[in-house]
Design a protein around this motif. Structure first.
Motif, PDB file in Angstrom:
ATOM      1  N   SER A 205      -7.830 -30.950 -46.363  1.00  0.00           N
ATOM      2  CA  SER A 205      -6.421 -30.870 -46.749  1.00  0.00           C
ATOM      3  C   SER A 205      -6.210 -29.669 -47.690  1.00  0.00           C
ATOM      4  O   SER A 205      -6.598 -29.688 -48.849  1.00  0.00           O
ATOM      5  N   THR A 206      -5.604 -28.615 -47.136  1.00  0.00           N
ATOM      6  CA  THR A 206      -5.352 -27.422 -47.953  1.00  0.00           C
ATOM      7  C   THR A 206      -3.936 -27.453 -48.515  1.00  0.00           C
ATOM      8  O   THR A 206      -3.679 -26.983 -49.608  1.00  0.00           O
ATOM      9  N   ASP A 207      -3.015 -28.001 -47.753  1.00  0.00           N
ATOM     10  CA  ASP A 207      -1.604 -28.005 -48.124  1.00  0.00           C
ATOM     11  C   ASP A 207      -1.019 -29.352 -47.709  1.00  0.00           C
ATOM     12  O   ASP A 207      -0.616 -29.490 -46.564  1.00  0.00           O
ATOM     13  N   TYR A 321     -11.377 -21.914 -40.600  1.00  0.00           N
ATOM     14  CA  TYR A 321     -10.304 -21.207 -41.317  1.00  0.00           C
ATOM     15  C   TYR A 321      -9.950 -21.971 -42.604  1.00  0.00           C
ATOM     16  O   TYR A 321      -9.841 -21.397 -43.687  1.00  0.00           O
ATOM     17  N   LYS A 322      -9.803 -23.288 -42.454  1.00  0.00           N
ATOM     18  CA  LYS A 322      -9.422 -24.093 -43.633  1.00  0.00           C
ATOM     19  C   LYS A 322     -10.510 -24.035 -44.703  1.00  0.00           C
ATOM     20  O   LYS A 322     -10.225 -24.037 -45.895  1.00  0.00           O
ATOM     21  N   LYS A 323     -11.758 -23.967 -44.248  1.00  0.00           N
ATOM     22  CA  LYS A 323     -12.873 -23.886 -45.207  1.00  0.00           C
ATOM     23  C   LYS A 323     -12.752 -22.595 -46.023  1.00  0.00           C
ATOM     24  O   LYS A 323     -12.982 -22.604 -47.235  1.00  0.00           O
ATOM     25  N   LEU A 326     -10.076 -23.131 -48.563  1.00  0.00           N
ATOM     26  CA  LEU A 326     -10.550 -24.023 -49.632  1.00  0.00           C
ATOM     27  C   LEU A 326     -11.480 -23.270 -50.579  1.00  0.00           C
ATOM     28  O   LEU A 326     -11.354 -23.374 -51.803  1.00  0.00           O
ATOM     29  N   ASP A 327     -12.398 -22.498 -50.017  1.00  0.00           N
ATOM     30  CA  ASP A 327     -13.319 -21.719 -50.865  1.00  0.00           C
ATOM     31  C   ASP A 327     -12.538 -20.762 -51.763  1.00  0.00           C
ATOM     32  O   ASP A 327     -12.859 -20.589 -52.940  1.00  0.00           O
ATOM     33  N   GLY A 359       0.337 -19.152 -51.959  1.00  0.00           N
ATOM     34  CA  GLY A 359       1.369 -20.156 -51.662  1.00  0.00           C
ATOM     35  C   GLY A 359       0.914 -21.549 -52.046  1.00  0.00           C
ATOM     36  O   GLY A 359       1.649 -22.323 -52.665  1.00  0.00           O
ATOM     37  N   ILE A 360      -0.326 -21.867 -51.714  1.00  0.00           N
ATOM     38  CA  ILE A 360      -0.851 -23.205 -52.027  1.00  0.00           C
ATOM     39  C   ILE A 360      -0.998 -23.366 -53.544  1.00  0.00           C
ATOM     40  O   ILE A 360      -0.577 -24.371 -54.126  1.00  0.00           O
ATOM     41  N   ALA A 361      -1.565 -22.340 -54.186  1.00  0.00           N
ATOM     42  CA  ALA A 361      -1.769 -22.433 -55.640  1.00  0.00           C
ATOM     43  C   ALA A 361      -0.422 -22.543 -56.362  1.00  0.00           C
ATOM     44  O   ALA A 361      -0.292 -23.314 -57.317  1.00  0.00           O
ATOM     45  N   ALA A 362       0.585 -21.802 -55.878  1.00  0.00           N
ATOM     46  CA  ALA A 362       1.899 -21.849 -56.545  1.00  0.00           C
ATOM     47  C   ALA A 362       2.493 -23.259 -56.456  1.00  0.00           C
ATOM     48  O   ALA A 362       3.123 -23.734 -57.397  1.00  0.00           O
TER      49      ALA A 362
END
Ligand code: C5P
Ligand code: ZN
Length: 447
Positions: A205-207, A321-323, A326-327, A359-362
């Motif tokens: 789960s990235t987003d 891609y998701k990995k 996440l990294d 975008g995810i961090a924001a």
């Protein structure tokens, strides 16, 4: 729907029909989920009218691709989910062009060889009410009413551009209502937990990004153990009571992370599924984004066009891609951000991933007081991606305008939307860039 927009779409359709059916129409689009869906809609619509097409999916900056295009012999080019920011170069091409865009435009009037259909210039908000795909869908309907089945691609695109934040509204909402009414899609209120096993749903789960769980093997194992859940169980196998407990835990986690209310509201929300294949549309948008930004643009387009084999392959590459994402986020958490007066930034290795990570961090890691920038140094150039939030937009932040201004001043290229934009400038101008952006944003949010 804006009469002006319909009028322009009709004009565009007439232009297409004025070409003989053996014309190979060039289609140029952006490489994210919205761009891929917009291109797929236009290609399907053209194919149904017996036109040949040749597609390319581009990433910013588009300069090299525009140079390539100028050397091609095209009669008609259709730009989707881009073009308004490159209109001067498009005018210089030796062909007719139609632009279908929702990004900020460089200018309203174009020369005779370009038909610019930009939703924002027709009174529809291109940030939140219409995207490249919903616009391409409208256009396809003026080509032929039968294209109504392309509505799912339109909604996938709008979802990919995150226009569900704050609730789908405006023209997007009209399209969704149309899809529901015609029975092409159905809705269900659910949390986003997609994957073959509950372990995968949480780990990848990235987003949303769940701190201490996303990309964290021990974190997922501990949580599943605590909730007495089998790692390999599919989400549908989990009983209602345990699922509720899991949902509550995850929501609480996001509250602890300090997520804004409008982001929390997107976690458990009305989701849309295709009636035929039962795909959830945000899951599909993630898949297309993984293909586009992960270096498999053609695969993404084929999956969007409905090729079953491509879809299977896309699902296979999505995890890697998701990995990477996440990294990237975990490294960012470890290294922290650099702070300017009115924005934060970090360095990244890959400009496509940098924007996604920003975008995810924001949304899930930083407070809402400052926008977040990803900066990539590559081959003498600085690639910048920036992401804001709705709180700052209400205060006057417009990252699209900020990037356009600063890039123009520094001899680069930039633009996008108020909430998400980017720029490319010469590497040597980094210090000037950082100072200039800080000044512009400070002025914007003071207004
Ligand atoms: O690359 P990224 O995902 O950060 O781009 C965000 C937005 O900024 C996109 O809408 C893109 O079109 C725009 N952008 C731009 N010029 C750049 C980079 C991005 O107009 N050099
Ligand atoms: Zn878009």
């Amino acid at each position: 729907m804006s009469n002006e927009l319909i009028k322009l779409c009709r004009k565009g359709s007439e232009l297409i029909y004025s070409f003989s059916k053996d014309t190979r129409i060039r289609v140029i689009s952006h490489y994210d989920a919205d761009g891929i869906c917009a291109a797929a809609i236009i290609c399907k619509a053209l194919h149904r009218e017996a036109f040949d097409f040749h597609v390319s999916l581009l990433r910013n900056p588009f300069d090299k691709a525009m140079l390539r295009l100028s050397k091609e012999e095209n009669e008609l080019i259709i730009f989707t989910d881009m073009g308004s920011g490159q209109i001067e170069k498009i005018e210089d091409l030796n062909s007719m062009s139609i632009i279908l865009d929702h990004h900020q435009s460089l200018k309203q009037k174009s020369s005779d060889n370009v038909l610019q259909i930009n939703a924002s210039l027709c009174g529809i908000d291109g940030n939140f009410e219409i995207c490249g795909s919903t616009l391409a869908y409208t256009f396809s309907k003026t080509l032929n009413k039968k294209n109504i089945d392309l509505i799912t691609l339109a909604i996938i695109g709008a979802t990919g551009d995150k226009q569900y934040i704050g609730g789908f509204r405006g023209y997007n909402k009209t399209i969704i209502d149309e899809g529901l009414k015609k029975g092409i899609i159905y809705e269900k209120t659910e949390m986003k937990l997609w994957g073959n096993s509950i372990y995968d749903c949480l780990y990848y789960s990235t987003d949303p990004f769940y701190f201490g769980i996303s990309g964290n093997k021990n974190g997922v194992n501990n949580l599943l153990h605590k909730l007495n859940l089998n790692n390999n169980a599919s989400i549908d196998e989990i009983d209602k009571y345990k699922k509720k407990k899991l949902n509550s835990f995850l929501m609480l986690q996001l509250i602890k992370q300090g997520c804004e209310k409008n982001i929390l509201d997107t976690i458990i929300r009305k989701r849309f599924f295709t009636n035929k294949a039962k795909y959830e549309l945000e899951g599909f948008a993630d898949l297309l984004d993984s293909c586009g930004k992960g270096g498999n643009r053609g695969l993404g387009l084929c999956a969007a066009l409905g090729d079953k084999n491509s879809l299977k392959n896309a699902l296979k590459i999505e995890k890697s891609y998701k990995k990477k994402i996440l990294d990237g986020i975990i490294t960012l958490v470890k290294n922290g951000f650099k702070d300017k007066k009115n924005f934060r930034y970090f360095y990244s290795n890959d400009s496509s991933l940098g924007g996604v990570i920003a975008g995810i961090a924001a949304n899930f890691l930083t407070d809402n007081k400052k926008p977040l920038f990803s900066i990539v140094k590559n081959q003498g150039e600085l690639h910048i991606s920036c992401r804001g939030n709705q709180y700052l937009i209400r205060k006057g932040l417009d990252l699209g305008i900020a990037m356009k201004k600063v890039a123009r001043n520094l001899g680069g290229q930039g633009g996008g939307h108020a909430i998400a934009s980017g720029a490319t400038i010469e590497l040597s101008r980094e210090e000037e860039f950082l100072k200039m952006v800080d000044d512009i944003i400070t002025k914007q949010i003071k207004v």
